[in-house]
Design a protein around this motif. Structure first.
Motif, PDB file in Angstrom:
ATOM      1  N   ASP A 151       1.164  -0.823  -0.030  1.00  0.00           N
ATOM      2  CA  ASP A 151      -0.401   0.047  -0.078  1.00  0.00           C
ATOM      3  C   ASP A 151       1.281   1.078   0.289  1.00  0.00           C
ATOM      4  N   LEU A 152       1.604   1.431  -0.401  1.00  0.00           N
ATOM      5  CA  LEU A 152       3.156   2.246  -0.606  1.00  0.00           C
ATOM      6  C   LEU A 152       2.505   3.159  -1.378  1.00  0.00           C
ATOM      7  N   TYR A 153       2.171   5.041  -1.333  1.00  0.00           N
ATOM      8  CA  TYR A 153       1.602   5.607  -1.780  1.00  0.00           C
ATOM      9  C   TYR A 153       2.926   7.026  -1.270  1.00  0.00           C
ATOM     10  N   PHE A 154       2.858   7.425  -1.807  1.00  0.00           N
ATOM     11  CA  PHE A 154       4.429   9.312  -2.194  1.00  0.00           C
ATOM     12  C   PHE A 154       3.195   9.685  -2.541  1.00  0.00           C
ATOM     13  N   HIS A 155       3.156  10.942  -1.302  1.00  0.00           N
ATOM     14  CA  HIS A 155       2.750  12.012  -0.742  1.00  0.00           C
ATOM     15  C   HIS A 155       3.472  13.427  -0.308  1.00  0.00           C
ATOM     16  N   ILE A 156       3.132  14.851  -1.491  1.00  0.00           N
ATOM     17  CA  ILE A 156       4.534  15.559  -1.294  1.00  0.00           C
ATOM     18  C   ILE A 156       3.442  16.390   0.137  1.00  0.00           C
ATOM     19  N   GLN A 157       4.115  16.695   1.535  1.00  0.00           N
ATOM     20  CA  GLN A 157       3.922  17.479   1.612  1.00  0.00           C
ATOM     21  C   GLN A 157       4.572  18.887   2.089  1.00  0.00           C
ATOM     22  N   LEU A 158       6.121  18.833   1.578  1.00  0.00           N
ATOM     23  CA  LEU A 158       6.783  19.799   1.230  1.00  0.00           C
ATOM     24  C   LEU A 158       7.381  19.904  -0.059  1.00  0.00           C
ATOM     25  N   LEU A 159       7.398  20.941  -0.428  1.00  0.00           N
ATOM     26  CA  LEU A 159       8.055  21.396  -1.463  1.00  0.00           C
ATOM     27  C   LEU A 159       8.951  22.299  -1.655  1.00  0.00           C
ATOM     28  N   VAL A 160      10.174  21.815  -2.268  1.00  0.00           N
ATOM     29  CA  VAL A 160      10.917  23.269  -2.294  1.00  0.00           C
ATOM     30  C   VAL A 160      12.137  23.408  -3.710  1.00  0.00           C
ATOM     31  N   ALA A 161      11.743  24.124  -4.515  1.00  0.00           N
ATOM     32  CA  ALA A 161      12.891  23.628  -5.453  1.00  0.00           C
ATOM     33  C   ALA A 161      13.470  25.124  -6.312  1.00  0.00           C
ATOM     34  N   ASP A 162      14.481  25.234  -7.041  1.00  0.00           N
ATOM     35  CA  ASP A 162      15.327  26.259  -7.722  1.00  0.00           C
ATOM     36  C   ASP A 162      15.198  25.700  -8.746  1.00  0.00           C
ATOM     37  N   SER A 163      16.200  26.147 -10.265  1.00  0.00           N
ATOM     38  CA  SER A 163      16.546  25.749 -11.697  1.00  0.00           C
ATOM     39  C   SER A 163      17.250  24.649 -10.990  1.00  0.00           C
ATOM     40  N   SER A 164      17.703  23.974 -10.349  1.00  0.00           N
ATOM     41  CA  SER A 164      18.367  22.864 -10.989  1.00  0.00           C
ATOM     42  C   SER A 164      17.774  21.914  -9.630  1.00  0.00           C
ATOM     43  N   CYS A 165      17.601  21.916  -8.554  1.00  0.00           N
ATOM     44  CA  CYS A 165      16.927  20.966  -7.300  1.00  0.00           C
ATOM     45  C   CYS A 165      16.370  20.996  -6.647  1.00  0.00           C
ATOM     46  N   VAL A 166      15.461  19.959  -6.145  1.00  0.00           N
ATOM     47  CA  VAL A 166      14.039  19.872  -5.889  1.00  0.00           C
ATOM     48  C   VAL A 166      14.221  19.346  -4.500  1.00  0.00           C
ATOM     49  N   ALA A 167      14.014  19.961  -3.428  1.00  0.00           N
ATOM     50  CA  ALA A 167      14.051  19.477  -2.136  1.00  0.00           C
ATOM     51  C   ALA A 167      12.475  18.411  -1.855  1.00  0.00           C
ATOM     52  N   SER A 168      12.088  18.065  -1.259  1.00  0.00           N
ATOM     53  CA  SER A 168      11.008  17.179  -1.138  1.00  0.00           C
ATOM     54  C   SER A 168      10.566  16.542   0.631  1.00  0.00           C
ATOM     55  N   ARG A 169       9.948  17.117   1.418  1.00  0.00           N
ATOM     56  CA  ARG A 169       9.648  16.072   2.508  1.00  0.00           C
ATOM     57  C   ARG A 169       8.239  15.131   1.569  1.00  0.00           C
ATOM     58  N   LEU A 170       8.472  14.063   1.818  1.00  0.00           N
ATOM     59  CA  LEU A 170       7.168  13.366   1.892  1.00  0.00           C
ATOM     60  C   LEU A 170       6.414  12.358   2.617  1.00  0.00           C
ATOM     61  N   ASP A 171       5.017  12.184   3.180  1.00  0.00           N
ATOM     62  CA  ASP A 171       4.896  11.418   4.318  1.00  0.00           C
ATOM     63  C   ASP A 171       4.252  10.002   3.828  1.00  0.00           C
ATOM     64  N   PHE A 172       4.448   9.421   5.203  1.00  0.00           N
ATOM     65  CA  PHE A 172       3.634   7.751   4.270  1.00  0.00           C
ATOM     66  C   PHE A 172       2.953   6.993   5.987  1.00  0.00           C
ATOM     67  N   ASN A 173       1.666   6.559   5.137  1.00  0.00           N
ATOM     68  CA  ASN A 173       1.111   6.131   6.185  1.00  0.00           C
ATOM     69  C   ASN A 173       1.019   5.012   5.580  1.00  0.00           C
ATOM     70  N   CYS A 174       1.259   3.753   5.371  1.00  0.00           N
ATOM     71  CA  CYS A 174       1.276   2.576   5.015  1.00  0.00           C
ATOM     72  C   CYS A 174       1.493   0.835   5.919  1.00  0.00           C
ATOM     73  N   THR A 175       2.000  -0.379   5.117  1.00  0.00           N
ATOM     74  CA  THR A 175       1.971  -1.232   6.005  1.00  0.00           C
ATOM     75  C   THR A 175       3.225  -2.087   5.374  1.00  0.00           C
ATOM     76  N   PRO A 176       4.437  -2.422   5.643  1.00  0.00           N
ATOM     77  CA  PRO A 176       4.943  -2.904   5.151  1.00  0.00           C
ATOM     78  C   PRO A 176       5.415  -4.155   5.814  1.00  0.00           C
ATOM     79  N   LYS A 177       5.218  -5.304   4.979  1.00  0.00           N
ATOM     80  CA  LYS A 177       4.516  -6.224   4.990  1.00  0.00           C
ATOM     81  C   LYS A 177       5.588  -7.574   6.048  1.00  0.00           C
ATOM     82  N   GLY A 178       7.172  -7.064   6.229  1.00  0.00           N
ATOM     83  CA  GLY A 178       7.836  -7.908   6.848  1.00  0.00           C
ATOM     84  C   GLY A 178       9.661  -6.823   7.696  1.00  0.00           C
ATOM     85  N   THR A 179      10.162  -7.043   7.619  1.00  0.00           N
ATOM     86  CA  THR A 179      11.498  -5.613   8.085  1.00  0.00           C
ATOM     87  C   THR A 179      11.480  -5.061   6.914  1.00  0.00           C
ATOM     88  N   PHE A 180      11.293  -3.653   7.565  1.00  0.00           N
ATOM     89  CA  PHE A 180      11.660  -2.446   7.062  1.00  0.00           C
ATOM     90  C   PHE A 180      12.934  -1.634   7.321  1.00  0.00           C
TER      91      PHE A 180
END
Lengths: 171, 171
Positions: free
Chosen positions: B101-130
């Motif tokens: 059930d992995l889903y990528f959700h962007i919480q914060l995004l800062v960008a300039d002309s050559s670089c992107v910084a993103s805070r992704l938040d996850f709410n998911c269910t790894p089957k085994g070890t993670f």
């Protein structure tokens, strides 16, 4: 010599300095002035926030706690929890006590008009446990990827993630 | 009716559409055109990199692996190690296998002309070890703070830190 009489009115109505302004009406010049001001403000805002952030990092590295309030808002939140300026200062003082050779180095910096994202890299020697790990005086290298939301020119929200897995791998 | 004869020359020499352009010489208009183009390119560059990044995240969430190469450079590096486009795709396929059930959700995004910084938040269910942790089908919430260096419109370097401590605290 009619140009002598016309000159004040023409100066008021048109810009005569040099090409490409020669003959442009004052309405065009006013529009340009507003447009350039907008452009300048966008550029200055961006430059200023990076510079403010570099000033903040310099303040940390000098442990200049009396001036921390120049960079950090009274109502600052850290990872979603309100800790306030005094709590923020206490956290940093504790960090330097537990890691005497702590030094903040900016590896990557991305900024817009209200937010800074920074990847900080550390190469330091926590005295005891750090993030629950028994570092006990071993030199470790790790990164912190951190976002700062500004209100004006002060940090109001911090969302930090420290690379704990990288430290574990070095123990 | 002299204006009939003058009209083509006046059209060439001045812009007559509406205030504030009324009466501005063509040299001013050309200068403005260049200046606006510069302004537009700065704005477009910034918008485009955010949009490219949102396209990349949509590609991940659709598991649209045939199109991953539109967003990720053949020579991509992940946390300092060259894994290439095929290694990057394998890492993502494995992530979705281990976390159905992995889903990528962007919480914060800062960008300039050559670089992107993103805070992704996850709410998911790894089957085994993670990340070496025995999650074993428990739903967990955590963030990833990640920087992307672009070459043109493709991701060439990724520096990611996942909040392992937040997951540990939920187990």
């Amino acid at each position: 010599m009619s140009w002598i009489h016309e000159w004040p009115a023409r100066t008021l109505m048109t810009c005569r300095h040099s090409s490409p302004w020669r003959g442009a009406p004052i309405s065009t010049m006013l529009f340009l002035a507003v447009e350039f001001q907008l452009f300048r403000e966008i550029a200055v805002n961006k430059t200023d926030l990076s510079n403010v952030y570099r000033g903040y990092i310099a303040c940390l590295n000098k442990q200049d706690w009396p001036n921390l309030g120049q960079f950090v808002h009274d109502d600052v939140h850290y990872n979603g929890q309100r800790i306030g300026l005094s709590g923020y200062r206490e956290m940093l003082v504790r960090d330097f006590h537990e890691i005497p050779d702590l030094y903040f180095h900016i590896q990557l910096l991305v900024a817009d008009s209200s937010c800074v994202a920074s990847r900080l890299d550390f190469n330091c020697t926590p005295k005891g446990t750090f993030l629950g790990l028994p570092v006990n005086g071993k030199k470790v290298s790790f990164a912190e990827n951190v976002f700062y939301q500004f209100r004006g020119d002060k940090i109001e929200q911090v969302w930090s993630v420290i690379d704990k897995a990288a430290i574990e791998a070095q123990l």
